[in-house]
Design an enzyme around this catalytic site. Structure first.
Site, PDB file in Angstrom:
ATOM      1  N   CYS A 180       0.879  -1.190   0.000  1.00  0.00           N
ATOM      2  CA  CYS A 180       0.000   0.000   0.000  1.00  0.00           C
ATOM      3  C   CYS A 180       0.903   1.223   0.000  1.00  0.00           C
ATOM      4  O   CYS A 180       0.944   1.993   0.954  1.00  0.00           O
ATOM      5  CB  CYS A 180      -0.925   0.000   1.205  1.00  0.00           C
ATOM      6  SG  CYS A 180      -1.929  -1.485   1.419  1.00  0.00           S
ATOM      7  N   ALA A 181       1.646   1.403  -1.081  1.00  0.00           N
ATOM      8  CA  ALA A 181       2.781   2.324  -1.077  1.00  0.00           C
ATOM      9  C   ALA A 181       2.389   3.786  -1.022  1.00  0.00           C
ATOM     10  O   ALA A 181       3.141   4.610  -0.507  1.00  0.00           O
ATOM     11  CB  ALA A 181       3.647   2.075  -2.320  1.00  0.00           C
ATOM     12  N   GLY A 190       6.704   6.858   0.668  1.00  0.00           N
ATOM     13  CA  GLY A 190       7.613   7.266   1.728  1.00  0.00           C
ATOM     14  C   GLY A 190       8.409   6.108   2.307  1.00  0.00           C
ATOM     15  O   GLY A 190       9.625   6.205   2.497  1.00  0.00           O
ATOM     16  N   LYS A 191       7.735   5.001   2.572  1.00  0.00           N
ATOM     17  CA  LYS A 191       8.428   3.850   3.152  1.00  0.00           C
ATOM     18  C   LYS A 191       9.194   3.079   2.069  1.00  0.00           C
ATOM     19  O   LYS A 191      10.211   2.438   2.366  1.00  0.00           O
ATOM     20  CB  LYS A 191       7.433   2.965   3.895  1.00  0.00           C
ATOM     21  CG  LYS A 191       6.797   3.670   5.097  1.00  0.00           C
ATOM     22  CD  LYS A 191       5.762   2.828   5.778  1.00  0.00           C
ATOM     23  CE  LYS A 191       5.103   3.601   6.918  1.00  0.00           C
ATOM     24  NZ  LYS A 191       4.270   4.735   6.429  1.00  0.00           N
ATOM     25  N   ASP A 212      -0.004   0.131  -5.438  1.00  0.00           N
ATOM     26  CA  ASP A 212      -1.097   0.946  -4.921  1.00  0.00           C
ATOM     27  C   ASP A 212      -2.275   0.836  -5.880  1.00  0.00           C
ATOM     28  O   ASP A 212      -2.105   0.432  -7.044  1.00  0.00           O
ATOM     29  CB  ASP A 212      -0.684   2.415  -4.754  1.00  0.00           C
ATOM     30  CG  ASP A 212      -1.534   3.132  -3.715  1.00  0.00           C
ATOM     31  OD1 ASP A 212      -1.186   3.076  -2.523  1.00  0.00           O
ATOM     32  OD2 ASP A 212      -2.560   3.728  -4.090  1.00  0.00           O
ATOM     33  N   ASP A 224       1.176  -1.140   4.732  1.00  0.00           N
ATOM     34  CA  ASP A 224       0.889   0.122   5.433  1.00  0.00           C
ATOM     35  C   ASP A 224      -0.583   0.415   5.166  1.00  0.00           C
ATOM     36  O   ASP A 224      -0.931   1.141   4.242  1.00  0.00           O
ATOM     37  CB  ASP A 224       1.805   1.218   4.903  1.00  0.00           C
ATOM     38  CG  ASP A 224       1.646   2.524   5.668  1.00  0.00           C
ATOM     39  OD1 ASP A 224       1.021   2.511   6.733  1.00  0.00           O
ATOM     40  OD2 ASP A 224       2.139   3.559   5.173  1.00  0.00           O
ATOM     41  N   CYS A 239      -1.360   4.111  10.928  1.00  0.00           N
ATOM     42  CA  CYS A 239      -1.157   5.351  11.687  1.00  0.00           C
ATOM     43  C   CYS A 239      -2.403   5.600  12.541  1.00  0.00           C
ATOM     44  O   CYS A 239      -2.912   6.710  12.623  1.00  0.00           O
ATOM     45  CB  CYS A 239      -0.846   6.533  10.781  1.00  0.00           C
ATOM     46  SG  CYS A 239      -2.043   6.824   9.457  1.00  0.00           S
TER      47      CYS A 239
END
Length: 441
Positions: free
Chosen positions: A251-252, A256-257, A275, A321, A374
Site C-alpha cells: 500500500c505504497a 515514503g516507506k 497501490d 501500510d 497510523c
C-alpha cells in the site's frame, strides 16, 4: 487586509470547509485540499494575511467539538459566523466588545451581528473553553466514537494523550542513505539556515525545532532528505529490508516507506511499490527519481489483476501500510476528527483484513509480513492482528522486544510489548502501530 477583512475571509473558508468536508452530505474532502483551492482562487490575499486567515480558520476546526458544545448549550445551531464568534471569545479570550467590533459591516468585513448573534456573544463571553459540565468527548476534544478504543489503549493516560493530539506536530526529516548520512545531511541543512537535531529512535531521523518550508531547500531538492515522521521511519526500520532482497510495499501511496527501504537495501535487490491509485504512484515516481532510487518499480493494483497470483510466495518482505482512520495523525490533520465516523472504522477494519489476507500470499516461506497503521485504535491494530493470526497458522509474531536490540543496539526501545506502538504523548511521534509476522519455513 483589515482585521475585519481577515475575519470575513476566515468565515468564507469555513463555509467551504463545511460544504465540502463536514456536512452530512459533503464529499468529505481533506480540509487542506479545500483550503488550497480557496486561497488559489483568492491570490489577492498576501502571505501575512493568508497566515492570519488560516490560523483563525484552522483554529476553529481544531476546537470545533468544544465550540459546537458551547453553541448547542445556548440553544443554537453552529454556523461559520457563530463558530468564529465563539472562537474569538472562548479561545482567543477577546473582550466581547472587541470581538463584536470585528463584524463591522464594511465593504470587506463581515456583516454586523444580528440580534441572535449578539445574544450568543453575550452568553458566551467570559466562559471557559473547557467547561466542567462538558461530557468526556468535547472535554477531551475527541469524537465520541473513538472513546472506547482510546480508553482501552491508554487507560489512565487518556487525558494526557488527548491533550498531545491537540498539540503541533514536529517536522521530521529522514536522511537519504543513498546520497548522504545523518551528520552530512544535518550539515547541508545548517548551511541553509535550517537547524535540525537527531531524533531519539530512528537512525536516519532529523527533527526541526519548528516547522519550516523545507521543500525549497537545496538539500531537499537534491534528494538528501525526505519529509517523514520518525514513527513512519521506524516502520521501515522494522521491515529490515536488506540488500538483495525482494520487497513489496503493498500500500505504497506516495512511497515514503518505499524510499526508506530502498535506502536500507542500498539500491540492491528489487522493491515493488504497489497501490490502487495511479495518481499516487505517479507522485511516487517523482520522489523515487529525486532520491536516486533505481531498484524500485511501481505496480498499479486493479480489479482482475493477476500480478499478485503470479508472484505468490516470492517476496522476502511484504509491507502492508494499511488504509486506516488516521487517528494517530490528528495533530497534522485536525479536520479528520470531524470527517471520520464510526462507519469508516467499520469499513476500514474489513478492508484491512482483506488486504492482509491477500498480501500474506506474496510472502515466501521464511519471509516476513509487516503490518502497520497510523491509528491509535485497537480495532485496527492489536485486534486486527489477533484475527489474522487466528485464521492463518502459517504466520507467527516476531516480538518487537526481540527485533529492536538487533536493529538499534544500545538505543533504549521506544516502547514495550510484542508490537511497536507509538503515540504523540509517549514518544513524540505521530501515532503508529507495527507488527512483524514471519511465515513458517
Amino acid at each position: 487586509m483589515t482585521p475585519s477583512g481577515r475575519v470575513a475571509a476566515a468565515i468564507a473558508l469555513l463555509v467551504e470547509l463545511e460544504a465540502q468536508c463536514f456536512a452530512p452530505d459533503a464529499r468529505r474532502r481533506p480540509a487542506d485540499a479545500v483550503a488550497s483551492d480557496f486561497f488559489r482562487a483568492r491570490r489577492f490575499i498576501g502571505g501575512g494575511d493568508r497566515r492570519a486567515v488560516s490560523e483563525l480558520g484552522w483554529g476553529v476546526v481544531r476546537q470545533r467539538l468544544r465550540l459546537d458544545w458551547h453553541i448547542a448549550r445556548i440553544g443554537l445551531v453552529p454556523t461559520p459566523r457563530l463558530l468564529v464568534i465563539a472562537y474569538l471569545l472562548l479561545v482567543e479570550r477577546r473582550p466581547r466588545q472587541e470581538a463584536e467590533a470585528l463584524f463591522d459591516d464594511t465593504h470587506f468585513g463581515p456583516a454586523a451581528l444580528d440580534a441572535v448573534e449578539r445574544r450568543a456573544a453575550a452568553a458566551l463571553a467570559g466562559r471557559a473553553l473547557v467547561d466542567p459540565a462538558m461530557p468526556e468527548g468535547p472535554r477531551l476534544n475527541l469524537p465520541d466514537w473513538v472513546l472506547p478504543g482510546f480508553a482501552t489503549r491508554f487507560g489512565a493516560r487518556l487525558a494526557e494523550e488527548a491533550a498531545a493530539l491537540e498539540g503541533e506536530a514536529p517536522l521530521d526529516l529522514r536522511a537519504n542513505l543513498l546520497k548522504t548520512d545523518l551528520a552530512a545531511a544535518a550539515v547541508a541543512l545548517a548551511a541553509e539556515g535550517i537547524e535540525a537535531q537527531a531524533t531519539p529512535f530512528s537512525p536516519w531521523g532529523l527533527r526541526l525545532p519548528s516547522r519550516r518550508p523545507v521543500t525549497g531547500a537545496k538539500a531537499y531538492r537534491d534528494g538528501l532528505v525526505e519529509v517523514q515522521d520518525e514513527g513512519s521511519q521506524l516502520i521501515a526500520l522494522l521491515a529490515d529490508a536488506r540488500p538483495g532482497m525482494r520487497v513489496a510495499d503493498y500500500c505504497a501511496g506516495a512511497a515514503g516507506k518505499t524510499l526508506a527501504m530502498a535506502a536500507t537495501m542500498g539500491n540492491r535487490g528489487k522493491i515493488t511499490a504497489c497501490d490502487t491509485s495511479a495518481v499516487r504512484l505517479e507522485g511516487a515516481g517523482k520522489r523515487l527519481r529525486r532520491a536516486g532510487v533505481d531498484n524500485a518499480e511501481r505496480h498499479l493494483l486493479e480489479p482482475g489483476d493477476r500480478w499478485a497470483k503470479r508472484r505468490g510466495g516470492t517476496f522476502d518482505r511484504v509491507l502492508v501500510d494499511a488504509p486506516c482512520t488516521g487517528t494517530g495523525t490528528w495533530r497534522r490533520n485536525p479536520d479528520a476528527r470531524l470527517r471520520t465516523r464510526i462507519e469508516d472504522l467499520q469499513e476500514l477494519t474489513a478492508v484491512q483484513h482483506d488486504i492482509l489476507r491477500r498480501a500474506a500470499e506474496l510472502v515466501r516461506p521464511g519471509g516476513r509480513l509487516i503490518y502497520a497503521t497510523c491509528s491509535l485504535l485497537p480495532q485496527e491494530n492489536e485486534e486486527q492482528m489477533a484475527r489474522f493470526l487466528a485464521l492463518d497458522a502459517r504466520f507467527a509474531p516476531v516480538p518487537f522486544d526481540r527485533l529492536w536490540p538487533a536493529l538499534r543496539p544500545g538505543v533504549p526501545a521506544p516502547c514495550e510489548g510484542p508490537w511497536l506502538a507509538l503515540s504523540p504523548a509517549a514518544q513524540g511521534t505521530d501515532g503508529f502501530f507495527c507488527a512483524v509476522l514471519e511465515r513458517a519455513s
